[in-house]
Design a protein around this motif. Structure first.
Motif, short mmCIF file in Angstrom:
data_model
loop_
_atom_site.label_atom_id
_atom_site.label_comp_id
_atom_site.label_asym_id
_atom_site.label_seq_id
_atom_site.Cartn_x
_atom_site.Cartn_y
_atom_site.Cartn_z
N GLU A 133 1.24 -1.80 4.64
CA GLU A 133 1.91 -3.53 5.47
C GLU A 133 2.03 -4.67 4.52
O GLU A 133 2.26 -5.74 4.35
CB GLU A 133 0.48 -4.48 6.24
N HIS A 134 1.72 -4.75 3.10
CA HIS A 134 1.94 -5.16 1.56
C HIS A 134 3.24 -4.19 1.32
O HIS A 134 4.18 -5.53 0.45
CB HIS A 134 0.62 -4.69 0.64
N GLY A 135 3.58 -3.62 2.10
CA GLY A 135 5.34 -3.17 1.56
C GLY A 135 5.58 -2.89 0.12
O GLY A 135 6.23 -3.26 -0.62
N PRO A 136 4.90 -1.91 0.28
CA PRO A 136 4.80 -1.08 -1.29
C PRO A 136 6.42 -0.09 -1.56
O PRO A 136 6.96 0.36 -0.04
CB PRO A 136 3.87 -0.06 -1.21
N ALA A 137 7.16 0.31 -2.36
CA ALA A 137 8.00 1.02 -2.14
C ALA A 137 7.90 2.38 -1.76
O ALA A 137 8.76 2.56 -1.42
CB ALA A 137 8.45 0.84 -4.03
N GLY A 138 6.40 2.89 -1.64
CA GLY A 138 6.57 4.43 -1.65
C GLY A 138 4.95 4.60 -1.81
O GLY A 138 3.92 3.32 -2.40
N VAL A 139 4.56 5.30 -1.52
CA VAL A 139 3.43 5.96 -1.31
C VAL A 139 3.51 6.98 -1.29
O VAL A 139 3.29 7.93 -1.48
CB VAL A 139 2.53 5.52 0.48
N ILE A 140 1.78 7.13 -2.46
CA ILE A 140 1.69 8.47 -3.61
C ILE A 140 -0.32 9.06 -2.87
O ILE A 140 -0.90 8.30 -2.34
CB ILE A 140 0.75 8.65 -5.41
N LEU A 158 8.57 4.86 9.76
CA LEU A 158 9.25 5.93 8.76
C LEU A 158 10.27 5.13 7.74
O LEU A 158 11.30 5.62 6.85
CB LEU A 158 10.33 5.73 10.01
N HIS A 159 9.69 3.87 7.41
CA HIS A 159 10.14 3.57 6.39
C HIS A 159 9.98 3.62 5.23
O HIS A 159 11.19 2.93 3.60
CB HIS A 159 9.96 1.68 6.55
N THR A 160 8.42 3.72 4.70
CA THR A 160 8.45 4.14 2.89
C THR A 160 8.09 5.26 3.14
O THR A 160 7.75 6.01 3.78
CB THR A 160 6.75 3.53 3.47
N PRO A 161 8.78 5.70 2.22
CA PRO A 161 8.88 7.30 1.31
C PRO A 161 7.18 8.02 0.64
O PRO A 161 6.23 6.37 0.25
CB PRO A 161 9.76 7.00 0.43
N VAL A 162 7.03 8.68 1.32
CA VAL A 162 6.19 9.37 0.92
C VAL A 162 5.73 10.31 0.11
O VAL A 162 6.36 11.81 0.34
CB VAL A 162 4.74 9.68 1.70
N LEU A 163 5.32 10.70 -1.42
CA LEU A 163 4.61 11.68 -1.77
C LEU A 163 3.12 12.23 -1.58
O LEU A 163 1.92 11.13 -2.02
CB LEU A 163 5.10 11.68 -3.28
N VAL A 164 2.68 13.60 -1.42
CA VAL A 164 2.11 14.15 -1.40
C VAL A 164 1.38 14.63 -2.40
O VAL A 164 2.18 15.72 -3.27
CB VAL A 164 2.00 14.95 -0.05
N PHE A 165 -0.02 14.52 -3.22
CA PHE A 165 -0.38 15.13 -4.39
C PHE A 165 -1.97 15.91 -3.54
O PHE A 165 -2.24 15.96 -3.09
CB PHE A 165 -0.45 14.29 -5.11
N ASN A 166 -1.55 16.74 -4.50
CA ASN A 166 -2.54 17.77 -5.00
C ASN A 166 -3.27 19.19 -3.48
O ASN A 166 -3.45 19.81 -3.65
CB ASN A 166 -4.02 17.35 -4.82
N ARG A 167 -2.92 18.50 -2.62
CA ARG A 167 -3.35 19.72 -1.34
C ARG A 167 -2.21 19.23 -0.21
O ARG A 167 -1.69 18.04 -0.05
CB ARG A 167 -4.70 18.72 -0.78
N GLU A 168 -1.48 19.91 0.37
CA GLU A 168 -0.54 20.34 1.32
C GLU A 168 -0.82 19.37 2.64
O GLU A 168 -1.88 20.61 2.88
CB GLU A 168 -0.18 21.19 1.17
N VAL A 169 -0.32 19.50 3.09
CA VAL A 169 -0.20 18.56 4.06
C VAL A 169 0.87 19.08 5.29
O VAL A 169 2.07 19.44 5.11
CB VAL A 169 -0.06 16.85 4.79
N GLU A 170 0.61 20.74 5.54
CA GLU A 170 0.82 21.17 7.03
C GLU A 170 2.56 20.26 8.27
O GLU A 170 1.82 19.26 8.50
CB GLU A 170 1.33 21.70 7.91
#
Lengths: 365, 365
Positions: A133-140, A158-170
């Motif tokens: 809700e604080h409008g980050p350019a993306g989420v790690i 759908l608006h905010t890109p996500v990068l997943v680290f360390n542990r995969e999410v199927e």
DNA sequence: CTGAAAGCGCTTACAG
DNA sequence: CTGAAAGCGCTTACAG
């Protein structure tokens, strides 16, 4: 999982207005120019004359003006923040990772929004909702165990890109940055094999976690390549904390012949194991070889120093931030998966040659 | 120090627009209501009829709407974030502190903006400027050494309340949360005295830092109360890292009679000292007593376990967040200074009775 | 109970 | 080189 719809701030009211804030309008009227001109000065535009610029800048300093980047970002539909969601800041691995993210973001003038989940999927949901809700350019996101792609997507939008680290999410349509767990465990096991060990345990972690499974598979692969059939009792599970590891040490010695070495799930477990060994009168690095995983700062300072697989969490943090910002700039390119290489660091805890495999009878207890 | 006037984003352009974002207007038109009504639904207002509310909520879910809290805060002149500036996230003391701040903020639905300074006043300036532009309700600052009140105020502005943690900054008009350093060192010293030690060193830290001075003063006070005149060579300076401490151990034993115990500046130093002692064949907790300061997780897990002064950084983090939010609600109340109590935790590293002071001749090298 | 209107602090074409 | 105007996404009196 439904998104949290209630914005009523039930928990606590947002902060009330402070002393009136200085705005571009204040600067403009005091300097005798329009708000647009102040904005151009702020933006370093070459359109503004030197005299005007000097007048405006003096006024900015005089009034203690603070730029409202939130308002600017709203207008420009831009963002200068990135959200980082991790499990636990008091885990040095994640703290180092966060420090790396922070470094990379500071270099490009972005700000880091940080929250931790304590490995709880429900807290992760709440925290993601609040951050997004604080409008980050993306989420790690270093996901809590049990995270599901659709839940994450529902709350992030759908608006905010996500990068997943360390542990995969199927099933996620996002970038992934991981560690070569299998290769690290393979290297650690090969190292112990090279010292002559034949009975090598894999100690700690839970088979339910993907990183544990991957590390185990590297360990098993190395053993099989050496022509050794791993015994089931060499696989000891325990929660990845020092205390649990120390308490579980006995499981290695229930039957003869006991292992002479162990590949530990991570450094915390390895340090706990060394404690547990010492408590039994077994000197780690002398009577029993141990390797860890992560190379936390303590690994170099423990007694004996801990051989381990370096994963360089700080460098991973920098990398994650860089990857995410690339994604922000190119939203439509297909998701990427990066597996960072690892490197065995041999130290004292594994620095001895195993007794001959046939004569060795470590009747320890 | 001049405020940073250039907003041109020289380092990197802010992120470009993403896929068009869903707004209250989209929800309103799809649900056949006005934007005001959607806003009321979002705010959980009782003014909206149940049927209307249900229609709006369904639409919110269907379109994957994400609330823009930045826009709302702009309009309401409110803030739901807090900035935290610390020295170094890879220092477990600060990581725990940050975890505590995070906990307390999450409880009240606030978000944490985190940045670290690496103990550089210049980086602190840049980081504060950047954070403050994002409009936090307040700033928690663990100041870099050498911070000056006017510099901090110039960059933070008058609008944003500041809470300083851990290290005082002369002349600031803000709240301060500190640790009872003198009392902690006094307790540690008294503990060693009670075990019969008479020659007790204060090991590590630099006299330039206020926390080191405070801890030394508690140590000196305890000695004097016991009728012991401290010797200058019992005061050993060294940078507060494990490695430096290990390397400086020799300074304790340059002349006979050497100390039989040391109050270490903090746990990192104490652990390094124990390493340095072991390297000289001196068993900490057996031949030489050591106490630390902070009670980092490792203190309970080292060999021997480390007697130390618990400062509970996580609790301090929660407290700092709470204090700051109180200040935000009551900007005009006078600044407060809180000194958190500390508690000695006696463990193995000091668990032996000193040899009689007169016969004791620890000719060690 | 719902809608039209103003405005938070900024930026950005567009005129001049 | 500078100014008037519109608008980012939201909230909040104010009418009705």
């Amino acid at each position: 999982m439904r998104p949290n719809l209630d914005r009523s701030n039930a928990v606590t009211p947002p902060s009330p207005p402070q002393r009136r804030r200085v705005t571009v309008a204040d600067i403009a009227s005091a300097a005798g120019v329009s708000r647009a001109t102040v904005s151009l000065v702020l933006g370093g535009s070459p359109l503004v004359g030197a005299a005007t610029r000097a007048r405006v800048e003096a006024e900015i300093r005089r009034q203690g003006y603070v730029y409202n980047r939130g308002a600017a970002n709203l207008r420009r539909k831009a963002s200068t923040s990135v959200a980082l969601v991790i499990n636990d800041l008091s885990n040095p691995f994640f703290a180092e990772f966060a420090a790396g993210v922070d470094e990379a973001l500071a270099d490009v003038g972005h700000v880091m929004l940080l929250a931790s989940t304590g490995e709880s999927v429900e807290r992760q949901r709440a925290v993601l909702a609040s951050l997004v809700e604080h409008g980050p350019a993306g989420v790690i996101l270093s996901p809590a165990e049990g995270s599901r792609a659709q839940d994450v997507r529902a709350v992030v939008g759908l608006h905010t890109p996500v990068l997943v680290f360390n542990r995969e999410v199927e099933g996620g349509d996002w970038d992934f940055l991981g560690t070569d767990n299998a290769e690290g465990a393979r290297q650690a096991t090969a190292h112990l094999l090279a010292q002559g060990h034949r009975r090598i345990a894999f100690f700690g972690g839970h088979a339910g976690s993907s990183s544990c499974r991957q590390r185990r598979s590297g360990y098993l692969q190395a053993l099989r390549e050496a022509g050794i059939e791993p015994e089931p009792r060499w696989l000891v599970e325990c929660t990845a904390t020092r205390l649990q590891a120390a308490a579980s040490t006995g499981a290695l010695f229930v039957r003869d012949p006991a292992p002479t070495a162990a590949v530990a799930y991570n450094d915390a477990v390895a340090l706990g194991l060394m404690l547990g060994l010492a408590a039994r009168g077994i000197l780690p690095g002398h009577d029993f070889a141990v390797t860890g995983f992560d190379d936390i700062p303590e690994a170099a300072a423990s007694v004996p120093t801990l051989s381990t697989v370096a994963t360089e969490p700080r460098a991973r943090g920098r990398q994650a931030a860089t990857l995410l910002l690339e994604r922000v700039r190119a939203p439509e390119t297909p998701p990427r998966t990066l597996i960072a290489p690892v490197q065995l660091v041999a130290r004292a805890s594994s620095a001895f040659t195993a007794p001959d495999a046939t004569t060795n009878r470590t009747t320890l207890r």
